[in-house]
Design a protein around this motif. Structure first.
Motif, mmCIF file in Angstrom:
data_model
loop_
_atom_site.group_PDB
_atom_site.id
_atom_site.type_symbol
_atom_site.label_atom_id
_atom_site.label_comp_id
_atom_site.label_asym_id
_atom_site.label_seq_id
_atom_site.Cartn_x
_atom_site.Cartn_y
_atom_site.Cartn_z
ATOM 1 N N GLU A 427 0.819 -1.213 0.000
ATOM 2 C CA GLU A 427 0.000 0.000 0.000
ATOM 3 C C GLU A 427 0.850 1.260 0.000
ATOM 4 N N PHE A 430 2.757 3.489 -3.185
ATOM 5 C CA PHE A 430 2.158 4.555 -3.981
ATOM 6 C C PHE A 430 2.389 5.938 -3.358
ATOM 7 N N ARG A 461 -1.223 6.755 -9.069
ATOM 8 C CA ARG A 461 -2.381 6.886 -8.176
ATOM 9 C C ARG A 461 -3.115 8.202 -8.413
ATOM 10 N N THR A 462 -2.368 9.289 -8.633
ATOM 11 C CA THR A 462 -3.004 10.577 -8.895
ATOM 12 C C THR A 462 -3.821 10.537 -10.171
ATOM 13 N N GLU A 465 -7.028 8.691 -9.490
ATOM 14 C CA GLU A 465 -7.964 9.500 -8.692
ATOM 15 C C GLU A 465 -8.635 10.568 -9.547
ATOM 16 N N LYS A 470 -9.275 3.578 -9.174
ATOM 17 C CA LYS A 470 -8.345 3.168 -8.130
ATOM 18 C C LYS A 470 -7.221 2.338 -8.738
ATOM 19 N N VAL A 471 -6.103 2.303 -8.026
ATOM 20 C CA VAL A 471 -4.989 1.457 -8.413
ATOM 21 C C VAL A 471 -4.603 0.612 -7.207
ATOM 22 N N ARG A 472 -4.288 -0.636 -7.464
ATOM 23 C CA ARG A 472 -3.859 -1.525 -6.382
ATOM 24 C C ARG A 472 -2.747 -2.421 -6.897
ATOM 25 N N LEU A 484 -5.146 -1.148 -12.723
ATOM 26 C CA LEU A 484 -5.832 0.145 -12.820
ATOM 27 C C LEU A 484 -7.307 -0.127 -13.060
#
Length: 489
Positions: A427, A430, A461-462, A465, A470-472, A484
């Motif tokens: 987590e 990012f 991540r920006t 958003e 979301k990105v994980r 993504l």
């Protein structure tokens, strides 16, 4: 301009409401009492009139009525407000009684008292107000008027048939000054009680409101102590009412967000200074060594090439920081359009094909779909992920760009084999300038065109958003996957 006091405003509103309630209740009580007093007075008049009619009806003539005047006057004895007058058919007096003739010896009536002579029983005056001998005496026959002196009076007039056939006219009047004086006194008492009650409510409500607003003053006092260096101290108020508990929770949540933001800003500043110091130190060190003694042209060219590489690294870092700052601005504009996602992924894979060949890697594109997004921002995010995958994929590996369509989202996955990322870092990777390597040293794998100076994943991540997605990251022994997720319209 002076600010209005909330406690005083509420106290005035409470007082105005109380005064309105007192006024309505007082008016109701006054009207009810006036009605009751009027009803009681009319009942006295009706009872006296019925008694006089009964006594007079037993008499034989008008002369007998004169002889029994005292007996006829007994109907109004004991009530100084009542006056009686009886006349015969010709208007000659038969009997009379008023307040002064009953209670004073010798009689001393008041100057403005209602006397028996004030009762005008002439047909012209009485008119329809005179009841017939056989008419029932009821309170609806009572009329109100004023005497010569202006005294308010209520009276009833009626004819009585004697046994010889003669008639006499009877008038009974009641002085209303006593009841009106009582009502005036009652009204004044209600007004005084209402005024005192309103004043008490004003003072009491002001004190109670100030006491109730004490938690607000405590919140204000603690809020004044909040500074950029004391954001970690939440607002605490003892015995806070439930209505203000939400406010305190919101303020404390805001302080937590500000504290976290300041910490991130402080960490960002520290990391930025640290990362910029390394290339600047390299530039300075290489230049100082080159200037220490004369060098050959090849050595100078090597120094300049190294310096150029460090300048490019600084340039990329500054460009990324500027992009992140612009992306966080509320007025950042995006240029969305619909496009074929597979074509775009193949175009990006072709751009990185040369670097992949040099590293002995392959890039594969799988799946297809249509996506509405800002193409430039998507390219930037995918380029950062591909550059990251190129650095950490062992030779001979294959990097996969896959499109996966779901019911609610459209996912783009960048997958590469290699050493898995520890779960505790998945987590935090990012975050800006965050590296899983605690030494924060720049190894050779971080150099080159794809280096992002610790901002690549933060940019990804920006971008997500900005698109509302979301990105994980997922990582295991098989591969590391960055996904993504774009919301589907």
């Amino acid at each position: 301009m002076a600010r209005r006091s909330l406690a005083l405003t509420l106290a005035l509103l409470f007082s105005a409401t109380t005064f309105a309630v007192f006024a309505c209740v007082g008016w109701y009580l006054y009207v009810a009492l006036a009605h009751q007093v009027r009803k009681q007075d009319d009942q006295d008049i009706v009872l006296a009139a019925r008694h006089v009619r009964r006594l007079a009806a037993e008499l034989g003539s008008a002369q007998d009525a004169r002889d029994h005047a005292l007996r006829l006057s007994s109907a109004v004895l004991g009530n100084q407000a009542l006056a009686l007058r009886i006349v015969d058919a010709q208007g000659h007096p038969v009997a009379a009684h008023d307040e002064g003739a009953t209670f004073d010896e010798p009689p001393r009536p008041l100057d403005d008292a209602v006397t028996a002579n004030d009762i005008d029983l002439s047909a012209a005056r009485a008119g329809a107000l005179v009841l017939a001998p056989d008419a029932r005496i009821v309170d609806t026959a009572i009329r109100e008027w004023r005497s010569v002196q202006g005294v308010p009076v209520r009276s009833i007039a009626f004819d009585v048939a004697l046994r010889n056939g003669e008639t006499v006219r009877v008038g009974i009047a009641r002085d209303l000054r006593g009841p009106l004086s009582l009502l005036d006194s009652y009204r004044d008492t209600l007004g005084l009680a209402g005024s005192i009650g309103t004043l008490v409510v004003l003072l009491g409500s002001y004190a109670l409101v100030r006491l109730a607003l004490r938690p607000l003053r405590q919140i204000a006092d603690q809020s004044r102590e909040v500074t950029a260096y004391r954001l970690d101290r939440p607002i605490r108020v003892k015995h806070i009412p439930s209505e203000l508990a939400t406010l305190v929770e919101s303020l404390n949540a805001m302080l937590e967000r500000l504290h976290a933001g300041f910490q991130r800003l402080s960490q960002f500043t520290t990391d930025l200074a640290h990362d910029m110091r390394t290339p600047l130190s390299n530039l300075r060190g290489a230049t100082e060594i080159a200037l220490a003694r004369p060098r050959s042209d090849d050595e100078y060219q090597a120094v300049l090439a190294s310096n150029l590489e460090e300048c490019e690294r600084l340039s990329r870092m500054i460009e990324n920081v500027i992009f992140l700052a612009r992306a966080e601005h509320p007025r950042f504009e995006m240029r969305r359009r619909a496009f074929d996602l597979r074509d775009e992924l193949e175009r990006i894979a072709e751009y990185f094909e040369g670097l992949a060949d040099e590293a002995g890697l392959a890039i594969s594109v799988q799946g297809s779909a249509s996506l509405s997004a800002d193409v430039e921002l998507l390219r930037r995010a995918l380029s950062n992920l591909l550059a990251n995958a190129l650095r950490y994929t062992p030779p001979g590996g294959t990097i996969v760009l896959a499109v996966q369509a779901h019911e609610a989202t459209l996912d783009i996955m960048v997958e590469n084999p290699g050493t898995p990322i520890p779960p505790e870092h998945l987590e935090r990777i990012f975050e800006r300038f965050y590296r899983a390597d605690p030494s924060r040293t720049r190894g050779p794998e971080s150099t080159g065109a794809g280096a992002s100076a610790g901002l690549g994943l933060a940019i990804v991540r920006t971008v997500m958003e900005l698109h509302g997605g979301k990105v994980r990251a997922e990582s295991d022994a098989r591969s590391t996957r960055f996904i993504l997720s774009f919301p589907r319209a």
